[in-house]
Write a protein that holds these residues in place. Structure first.
Motif, PDB file in Angstrom:
ATOM      1  N   SER A  10       6.546  -0.894  -3.284  1.00 27.52           N
ATOM      2  CA  SER A  10       6.385  -1.881  -4.359  1.00 27.52           C
ATOM      3  C   SER A  10       4.908  -2.133  -4.653  1.00 27.52           C
ATOM      4  O   SER A  10       4.503  -2.213  -5.814  1.00 27.52           O
ATOM      5  N   SER A  11       4.115  -2.236  -3.605  1.00 26.13           N
ATOM      6  CA  SER A  11       2.677  -2.457  -3.778  1.00 26.13           C
ATOM      7  C   SER A  11       2.020  -1.293  -4.505  1.00 26.13           C
ATOM      8  O   SER A  11       1.178  -1.499  -5.382  1.00 26.13           O
ATOM      9  N   ILE A  12       2.410  -0.085  -4.162  1.00 28.41           N
ATOM     10  CA  ILE A  12       1.838   1.097  -4.810  1.00 28.41           C
ATOM     11  C   ILE A  12       2.221   1.123  -6.288  1.00 28.41           C
ATOM     12  O   ILE A  12       1.384   1.401  -7.153  1.00 28.41           O
ATOM     13  N   ARG A  13       3.494   0.810  -6.605  1.00 27.48           N
ATOM     14  CA  ARG A  13       3.925   0.791  -8.011  1.00 27.48           C
ATOM     15  C   ARG A  13       3.172  -0.290  -8.793  1.00 27.48           C
ATOM     16  O   ARG A  13       2.754  -0.054  -9.927  1.00 27.48           O
ATOM     17  N   GLU A  14       3.000  -1.466  -8.197  1.00 30.70           N
ATOM     18  CA  GLU A  14       2.258  -2.543  -8.866  1.00 30.70           C
ATOM     19  C   GLU A  14       0.814  -2.134  -9.109  1.00 30.70           C
ATOM     20  O   GLU A  14       0.266  -2.374 -10.201  1.00 30.70           O
ATOM     21  N   PHE A  15       0.191  -1.518  -8.118  1.00 29.68           N
ATOM     22  CA  PHE A  15      -1.196  -1.074  -8.264  1.00 29.68           C
ATOM     23  C   PHE A  15      -1.303  -0.023  -9.369  1.00 29.68           C
ATOM     24  O   PHE A  15      -2.212  -0.086 -10.206  1.00 29.68           O
TER      25      PHE A  15
END
Length: 70
Positions: free
Chosen positions: A52-57
């Motif tokens: 999720s963090s990678i997609r948000e970034f």
């Protein structure tokens, strides 16, 4: 508690599980294991959080690229 699938085996396949790359039988077995094993469940949650963090970034980077004047 004794698990049908050893934790080491489950953790080796968590990324493929997360990405939907495993056959349905393996996915169900891992999902059942995650329901019984707190340690593996936490590892799966960490992987989900990381994804999720990678997609948000990536979304933020795409947005920044679109708004940056040429």
């Amino acid at each position: 508690m004794m698990h049908e699938h050893p934790c080491v085996e489950v953790r080796e396949h968590l990324e493929a599980f997360y990405d939907g790359e495993l056959p349905i039988e393996r996915r169900v077995a891992i999902q059942n294991h995650l329901g019984d094993c707190v340690t593996c469940s936490l590892a799966a949650q960490e992987l989900t959080t990381l994804g999720s963090s990678i997609r948000e970034f990536a979304a933020l980077r795409r947005g920044a690229t679109r708004t940056t004047p040429s």
